[in-house]
Write a protein that holds these residues in place. Sequence first.
Motif, mmCIF file in Angstrom:
data_model
loop_
_atom_site.group_PDB
_atom_site.id
_atom_site.type_symbol
_atom_site.label_atom_id
_atom_site.label_comp_id
_atom_site.label_asym_id
_atom_site.label_seq_id
_atom_site.Cartn_x
_atom_site.Cartn_y
_atom_site.Cartn_z
ATOM 1 N N TYR A 91 -10.709 1.908 1.461
ATOM 2 C CA TYR A 91 -11.310 0.663 0.985
ATOM 3 C C TYR A 91 -10.353 -0.106 0.077
ATOM 4 O O TYR A 91 -10.279 -1.332 0.137
ATOM 5 C CB TYR A 91 -12.624 0.948 0.260
ATOM 6 N N ILE A 92 -9.631 0.609 -0.756
ATOM 7 C CA ILE A 92 -8.648 -0.042 -1.623
ATOM 8 C C ILE A 92 -7.535 -0.649 -0.776
ATOM 9 O O ILE A 92 -7.101 -1.779 -1.018
ATOM 10 C CB ILE A 92 -8.080 0.951 -2.650
ATOM 11 N N GLY B 73 -8.797 -3.686 0.927
ATOM 12 C CA GLY B 73 -8.940 -4.732 -0.080
ATOM 13 C C GLY B 73 -7.621 -5.396 -0.411
ATOM 14 O O GLY B 73 -7.548 -6.631 -0.538
ATOM 15 N N MET C 33 -5.048 7.162 -2.380
ATOM 16 C CA MET C 33 -5.834 5.924 -2.367
ATOM 17 C C MET C 33 -6.847 5.935 -1.226
ATOM 18 O O MET C 33 -6.551 6.410 -0.129
ATOM 19 C CB MET C 33 -4.918 4.705 -2.174
ATOM 20 N N SER C 34 -8.011 5.378 -1.493
ATOM 21 C CA SER C 34 -9.029 5.312 -0.446
ATOM 22 C C SER C 34 -8.714 4.172 0.522
ATOM 23 O O SER C 34 -7.965 3.245 0.198
ATOM 24 C CB SER C 34 -10.413 5.096 -1.058
ATOM 25 N N ASN D 164 0.825 -1.208 0.000
ATOM 26 C CA ASN D 164 0.000 0.000 0.000
ATOM 27 C C ASN D 164 0.860 1.260 0.000
ATOM 28 O O ASN D 164 0.524 2.249 -0.655
ATOM 29 C CB ASN D 164 -0.943 0.014 1.202
#
Length: 124
Positions: free
Chosen positions: A56-57, A60, A53-54, A38
Motif C-alpha cells: 500500500y505504501i 501510494g 514496506m507494505s 520505492n
Amino acid sequence: MSVFYNYYYLFYRKVLPDNQPHLTVIFTLSFSLSLLVNGMISLVAAYLTAYNMSNYIMVGIFVVIMFVNYLVFYSSGKGMRLIKEKPKFFNNHKLSVFLTLLFFLITTSYLFWGPICLKNIISP
C-alpha cells in the motif's frame, strides 16, 4: 526528466503507437520513477530497521509521483513544449537513447532483484 519524457514519448509515438502518448508517457515514467524511489526506500528501511514496506505504501508513492508528473507535464503543457524542443543529453541522440534505455532497464530490474535483496537483508 525532460530527456526521459521526450524519449519515452518517441517510443510510444513510433515503436508502440498509442492514441494518448502523453498520458502513457506520464504513466510509464511515473512507474519507472516509483520503482527507483520505492527501491531506495525499501533497501534503506530494510537495512536500518529490518522493515519491509507494505504494498500500500509503494502504490501510494506511485500515485503521488504520477499525480505530480501529471501536474508538471500534462496540465501545465510542459510535455507538449518538450516534444517541440527535443531535449537531449549533451546534444547527442545516441547517448540520450542509451541513457533512457539504461534508466528504464535499471528501474525495471528492481522488480526482479529487489525482493531477493530485501529477503537477504531482513532474514540473516
